[in-house]
Motif scaffolding. Sequence first.
Motif, PDB file in Angstrom:
ATOM      1  N   TYR A  19      -0.519  11.797  -5.488  1.00  0.00           N
ATOM      2  CA  TYR A  19      -0.579  11.179  -4.101  1.00  0.00           C
ATOM      3  C   TYR A  19      -0.066  12.223  -2.928  1.00  0.00           C
ATOM      4  CZ  TYR A  19      -1.301   6.608  -6.250  1.00  0.00           C
ATOM      5  OH  TYR A  19      -1.687   5.526  -6.790  1.00  0.00           O
ATOM      6  N   PRO A  30       1.129   9.545  -9.819  1.00  0.00           N
ATOM      7  CA  PRO A  30       2.263   9.539  -8.665  1.00  0.00           C
ATOM      8  C   PRO A  30       2.011  10.929  -8.063  1.00  0.00           C
ATOM      9  CG  PRO A  30       3.082   8.182 -10.371  1.00  0.00           C
ATOM     10  CD  PRO A  30       2.030   8.692 -10.855  1.00  0.00           C
ATOM     11  N   ILE A  83       6.048   8.991  -6.599  1.00  0.00           N
ATOM     12  CA  ILE A  83       7.081   8.957  -7.230  1.00  0.00           C
ATOM     13  C   ILE A  83       6.620   7.747  -8.436  1.00  0.00           C
ATOM     14  CG2 ILE A  83       8.861   9.312  -5.690  1.00  0.00           C
ATOM     15  CD1 ILE A  83       9.105   6.431  -5.397  1.00  0.00           C
ATOM     16  N   THR A 122       1.622   0.831 -13.501  1.00  0.00           N
ATOM     17  CA  THR A 122       1.004   1.731 -13.494  1.00  0.00           C
ATOM     18  C   THR A 122      -0.381   1.481 -13.731  1.00  0.00           C
ATOM     19  OG1 THR A 122       2.876   2.584 -14.813  1.00  0.00           O
ATOM     20  CG2 THR A 122       1.134   4.201 -14.556  1.00  0.00           C
ATOM     21  N   LYS A 123      -0.691   0.537 -14.378  1.00  0.00           N
ATOM     22  CA  LYS A 123      -2.217   0.341 -14.779  1.00  0.00           C
ATOM     23  C   LYS A 123      -2.975  -0.860 -14.255  1.00  0.00           C
ATOM     24  CE  LYS A 123      -2.039   3.606 -18.067  1.00  0.00           C
ATOM     25  NZ  LYS A 123      -2.738   4.811 -18.088  1.00  0.00           N
ATOM     26  N   LYS A 124      -2.220  -2.117 -13.897  1.00  0.00           N
ATOM     27  CA  LYS A 124      -2.833  -3.166 -13.700  1.00  0.00           C
ATOM     28  C   LYS A 124      -2.757  -3.792 -12.219  1.00  0.00           C
ATOM     29  CE  LYS A 124      -4.415  -3.520 -17.574  1.00  0.00           C
ATOM     30  NZ  LYS A 124      -5.922  -3.306 -18.110  1.00  0.00           N
ATOM     31  N   ILE A 125      -1.525  -3.317 -11.463  1.00  0.00           N
ATOM     32  CA  ILE A 125      -1.248  -3.806 -10.309  1.00  0.00           C
ATOM     33  C   ILE A 125      -2.256  -3.688  -9.313  1.00  0.00           C
ATOM     34  CG2 ILE A 125      -0.402  -2.112  -9.042  1.00  0.00           C
ATOM     35  CD1 ILE A 125       1.412  -5.068  -9.278  1.00  0.00           C
ATOM     36  N   THR A 126      -2.624  -4.791  -8.567  1.00  0.00           N
ATOM     37  CA  THR A 126      -3.539  -4.928  -7.578  1.00  0.00           C
ATOM     38  C   THR A 126      -3.200  -5.077  -6.180  1.00  0.00           C
ATOM     39  OG1 THR A 126      -5.055  -5.892  -9.136  1.00  0.00           O
ATOM     40  CG2 THR A 126      -5.978  -5.995  -7.068  1.00  0.00           C
ATOM     41  N   ILE A 127      -3.676  -4.767  -5.172  1.00  0.00           N
ATOM     42  CA  ILE A 127      -3.435  -4.940  -3.761  1.00  0.00           C
ATOM     43  C   ILE A 127      -4.099  -6.125  -3.476  1.00  0.00           C
ATOM     44  CG2 ILE A 127      -3.798  -3.851  -1.547  1.00  0.00           C
ATOM     45  CD1 ILE A 127      -1.439  -2.579  -2.476  1.00  0.00           C
ATOM     46  N   TYR A 142       7.315  12.484   0.573  1.00  0.00           N
ATOM     47  CA  TYR A 142       5.928  13.273   0.511  1.00  0.00           C
ATOM     48  C   TYR A 142       6.439  14.866   0.504  1.00  0.00           C
ATOM     49  CZ  TYR A 142       2.880   9.254   0.366  1.00  0.00           C
ATOM     50  OH  TYR A 142       2.561   7.987   0.217  1.00  0.00           O
ATOM     51  N   ARG A 169       6.228   4.579 -10.283  1.00  0.00           N
ATOM     52  CA  ARG A 169       6.254   3.460  -9.584  1.00  0.00           C
ATOM     53  C   ARG A 169       7.476   2.427 -10.293  1.00  0.00           C
ATOM     54  NH1 ARG A 169      -0.266   1.751  -9.428  1.00  0.00           N
ATOM     55  NH2 ARG A 169      -0.726   2.979  -7.648  1.00  0.00           N
ATOM     56  N   LEU A 206       4.150   1.405  -0.492  1.00  0.00           N
ATOM     57  CA  LEU A 206       5.045   1.587  -1.804  1.00  0.00           C
ATOM     58  C   LEU A 206       4.272   2.174  -2.938  1.00  0.00           C
ATOM     59  CD1 LEU A 206       7.153  -1.398  -1.244  1.00  0.00           C
ATOM     60  CD2 LEU A 206       7.940   1.039  -0.904  1.00  0.00           C
ATOM     61  N   LEU A 207       3.064   1.643  -3.428  1.00  0.00           N
ATOM     62  CA  LEU A 207       2.413   1.975  -4.401  1.00  0.00           C
ATOM     63  C   LEU A 207       1.762   3.528  -4.248  1.00  0.00           C
ATOM     64  CD1 LEU A 207       0.862  -1.322  -5.327  1.00  0.00           C
ATOM     65  CD2 LEU A 207       2.547  -0.454  -6.483  1.00  0.00           C
ATOM     66  N   MET A 208       1.474   3.991  -3.154  1.00  0.00           N
ATOM     67  CA  MET A 208       0.847   5.266  -3.038  1.00  0.00           C
ATOM     68  C   MET A 208       2.071   6.502  -2.701  1.00  0.00           C
ATOM     69  SD  MET A 208      -2.490   4.589  -0.818  1.00  0.00           S
ATOM     70  CE  MET A 208      -1.785   4.106   0.643  1.00  0.00           C
ATOM     71  N   TYR A 262       0.799  -1.411  -0.024  1.00  0.00           N
ATOM     72  CA  TYR A 262       0.071  -0.055  -0.030  1.00  0.00           C
ATOM     73  C   TYR A 262       0.930   1.400  -0.076  1.00  0.00           C
ATOM     74  CZ  TYR A 262      -4.651  -1.698   1.195  1.00  0.00           C
ATOM     75  OH  TYR A 262      -5.788  -2.598   1.042  1.00  0.00           O
ATOM     76  N   LEU A 276      -5.123   1.429  -6.793  1.00  0.00           N
ATOM     77  CA  LEU A 276      -4.372   0.160  -6.306  1.00  0.00           C
ATOM     78  C   LEU A 276      -5.091  -0.985  -6.826  1.00  0.00           C
ATOM     79  CD1 LEU A 276      -4.205   1.486  -2.566  1.00  0.00           C
ATOM     80  CD2 LEU A 276      -2.403   1.334  -4.384  1.00  0.00           C
ATOM     81  N   THR A 277      -6.237  -0.747  -7.604  1.00  0.00           N
ATOM     82  CA  THR A 277      -6.768  -1.938  -8.389  1.00  0.00           C
ATOM     83  C   THR A 277      -7.300  -1.378  -9.764  1.00  0.00           C
ATOM     84  OG1 THR A 277      -8.051  -3.675  -8.269  1.00  0.00           O
ATOM     85  CG2 THR A 277      -9.214  -1.841  -7.523  1.00  0.00           C
ATOM     86  N   PRO A 278      -7.062  -1.958 -10.874  1.00  0.00           N
ATOM     87  CA  PRO A 278      -7.800  -1.165 -12.179  1.00  0.00           C
ATOM     88  C   PRO A 278      -9.203  -1.584 -12.207  1.00  0.00           C
ATOM     89  CG  PRO A 278      -6.614  -3.493 -12.506  1.00  0.00           C
ATOM     90  CD  PRO A 278      -6.579  -3.184 -10.965  1.00  0.00           C
TER      91      PRO A 278
END
Lengths: 282, 229
Positions: free
Chosen positions: B70, B67, A119, A277-282, B99, A121, A114-116, A112, B50-52
């Motif tokens: 954020y 990014p 910067i 950028t577009k597909k990764i899912t938590i 940040y 990704r 790292l992906l937020m 969470y 965080l999910t497409p």
Amino acid sequence: MKKNIKALLDLTTFELDRLSKFLYTLLGVTLLANLIGYIRTPMQYISRMNEFMSTQSATSQQALENFGSFSFYHAINTMWISGPIALGISGFLFYAVFIWYREWFGKNTFAYRLLMLPIPRMTLFFSKLIVIYIGIFSLIATQIISFFVGFQLVSAIMPSEWLAGTTALEAIQMNPLFMYIIPVDTLYFMVINGIGLVFIIVLFTLILMERSFALKGIVLGIIYAGAALALAVSPFFIDSILQNYYMLYASEILLIIIGIMTLIAVTSLLVSRHLLTKKITI
Amino acid sequence: MIELKDVQKQFGRKKVLNGVSFTVEKGEISCLVGVNGVGKTTILNAIMNLTPIKKGSITIDGESITPSLYNKIAFIPDAAISLPHLTIQESMDFMNDYYDTWNPKRAKEIVKFFRLNPTDKLRDLSKGNQAKVNLLMGLALDVDYILMDEPFSGIDVFTREQITEVFSSYLVEDRGVLITTHEINDIEHLLDKVILLDEGTIYKEFNAEIMRETEGKSVIDVMREVYNG
């Protein structure tokens, strides 16, 4: 740009800190095992020689004729030396997978955070890649230092009349495993490490596929890995494909390999960027 | 403004979100309510990229999430997301490194407000204090929007009270807040907008206070009507 580079450096330092325990353990095991090997192997030889001389009432020369002289090659050609190399390779293969999955399945879901981060990704991708390589090169450097320390140790332990005049360099060249990790031939070393780098990039891409599409991602990953592998080994089958293979010089084959490896690396980086950028899912 | 337009999301063959559209304005507290599995967390994850999503659009002040955004929107998930071996101070330093909007002064105030000890390691904290650290990491950012997923989940009544205080404090003032919670009673009086989700769509969008005044119903009453038929 400057901010992104700073973020990459910061993240790399952060990842290095997380790697440190694993790396120090691996380096410690390597050094310890090597040290034992460099002492134990010549001592075993000396004890065999002494035993032979005392039981057979033989002279040193006769013992030497019976067992042959001891060279540094014998010292490095044992599990004490090649074992840690194999452990290092498998350890970093494991870590290359672990470095991603721990962010999802660790005690806390750090993915969470790292992906937020504000910067790009791909910075995460590159920081993890750099850290894996820093680890691998630390291990190689330790192995090189250990080689030369070992050479001195063996020379100090072994009576000079029993020691064959093999240099450390010659001993390395006699062992194919060491040729992969010790930069004796710069070009060969660069090609081998380049292939290793591409392998890690592809592995990261496969992990991101799985993290993006779950089961479908595994299937997609298998297809992608198969295609990349087929492309990577294709230069070795040029002779079957082209009739005039013998017309190609070794340097030309090498260029083809470098070209194909670059293509695989660039494609994998672009696919990884898209996934992150577009597909990764938590 | 956070704007979702016709957002659709599928997990395998299961449609989780089926044309979800709503907005969250700056300065208002909105709450997504619905039974488990209705897609509340998925919506928050989708807003944060965080999910497409399969179809539709999500924008923040007219821009798709990148990014750099954020620094404009923070997400406080229902999970510990800082590394357990770090201390609270080290986690704050990490945030400060990345940040632009990290506000150390505000962070200090929140640490004091929640009575946290910056030298404590996160792995040694109780669930309640971990939830507070999560809030700290989100609220100390000078962002325009904050998303919170189940901030009251699995914590004791005193911690819950403390967290509830946040919603009436300067910490969320002038910000757009989107929250999901099952503990609606605790914050119902603070909500500007309630968004009720059912079967992947927005079933109803209403102001809790007006609903109580005009129809004499609480949010729970409305939920009962919807989910119990």
